[in-house]
Design an enzyme around this catalytic site. Structure first.
Site, mmCIF file in Angstrom:
data_model
loop_
_atom_site.group_PDB
_atom_site.id
_atom_site.type_symbol
_atom_site.label_atom_id
_atom_site.label_comp_id
_atom_site.label_asym_id
_atom_site.label_seq_id
_atom_site.Cartn_x
_atom_site.Cartn_y
_atom_site.Cartn_z
ATOM 1 N N ASP A 11 0.872 -1.178 0.000
ATOM 2 C CA ASP A 11 0.000 0.000 0.000
ATOM 3 C C ASP A 11 0.902 1.218 0.000
ATOM 4 O OD1 ASP A 11 -2.528 -1.283 0.112
ATOM 5 O OD2 ASP A 11 -2.257 -1.649 2.242
ATOM 6 N N ASP A 130 -13.582 -3.274 -0.987
ATOM 7 C CA ASP A 130 -13.374 -2.957 0.420
ATOM 8 C C ASP A 130 -14.736 -3.019 1.097
ATOM 9 O OD1 ASP A 130 -10.688 -2.490 -0.100
ATOM 10 O OD2 ASP A 130 -11.009 -0.355 -0.473
#
Length: 257
Positions: A11, A130
């Site tokens: 990330d 998500d």
């Protein structure tokens, strides 16, 4: 029998690998190119590079970083963050990505999934989801969030996963916002709900704190691959150690010749 995959996740925010808790409280974890090369040498099956500041910041993914990673890493590389068009996809594929991950854009423009699959093949299109568990429901349900987990979409996660596959997604990257970064295990209910209903591979993400957590996601969650960050970034476990553990537990895992 198809082997299960171990996938470190990078990330990236402002050019650095970060890791947070439930998508907030980010802390630095290193240089993305150096970490990518390290995980490749350790025997990672694939890598995922997500530019988590691209969509919220309204800018494109860091193409130059993708190019530098692809020069050193010779395993499948999935790249996402800030993609809004098939031209964006093409640019990253030319930079060295093997697969493209789309999340917010897929929710806002579902046709992008189909367009990408038609132009580059379903195997290149990963729809990242998500998901956040809805409270006070007798039966577990989850809502899809966009913009790096900050905006609720109103979409049911299971329904959205099914639709994404119908439109051409070749893989689902499924992250539990509730579990992410807490290192207390994946959301097994969520992972299993999606794995049992879609016809493409599911990558479980969010919550890995031990090698046993990966095992449970693959067995109880029925995932095809497990994505992890903290346990690898901060040295809790190595990829070779994790693979040895899973092989001993009877999980089919690729090992180096």
């Amino acid at each position: 029998m198809l082997t299960k995959r171990i996938i470190p996740c990078l990330d990236v925010k402002d050019g650095r690998v970060v890791k947070g808790t439930s998508f907030i409280q980010l802390r630095d974890a290193g240089d993305p190119v150096e970490l990518a090369a390290f995980y490749y040498q350790q025997g990672a099956d694939e890598l995922v590079f997500l530019d988590i500041s691209a969509t919220p910041g309204g800018r494109d993914t860091l193409v130059d970083v993708v190019e530098r990673i692809s020069e050193q890493v010779f395993i499948p590389l999935t790249v996402g963050g800030g993609l809004r068009t098939t031209d964006d996809m093409r640019r990253l594929l030319k930079a060295g990505a093997d697969k493209i991950s789309i999340n917010t854009a897929a929710v806002l423009i579902p046709e992008l999934i189909q367009d990408g699959a038609e132009k580059f093949g379903s195997q290149c299109i990963v729809v990242a989801i998500d998901a956040k568990r809805l409270e006070n429901n007798p039966k577990p349900r989850w809502e899809v969030y966009t913009h790096s987990g900050h905006q609720p979409s109103g979409r049911d996660t299971v329904d959205w996963a099914v639709r994404a596959v119908e439109m051409g997604a070749g893989e689902i990257l499924l992250t539990s916002i509730d579990a992410d970064g807490h290192r207390a295990g994946y959301d097994i209910d969520l992972t299993r709900a999606i794995s049992e209903i879609v016809t493409v591979p599911v990558i479980a993400s969010g919550g890995a704190g031990s090698m046993e957590d990966l095992y449970h996601a693959l067995v109880a969650g029925k995932a095809d691959a497990v994505l992890a960050a903290s346990i690898f970034h901060y040295g809790t476990h190595s990829i070779p150690e994790t693979k040895r553990y899973l092989i001993k537990k009877g999980i089919p895992i690729r090992i180096e010749a």
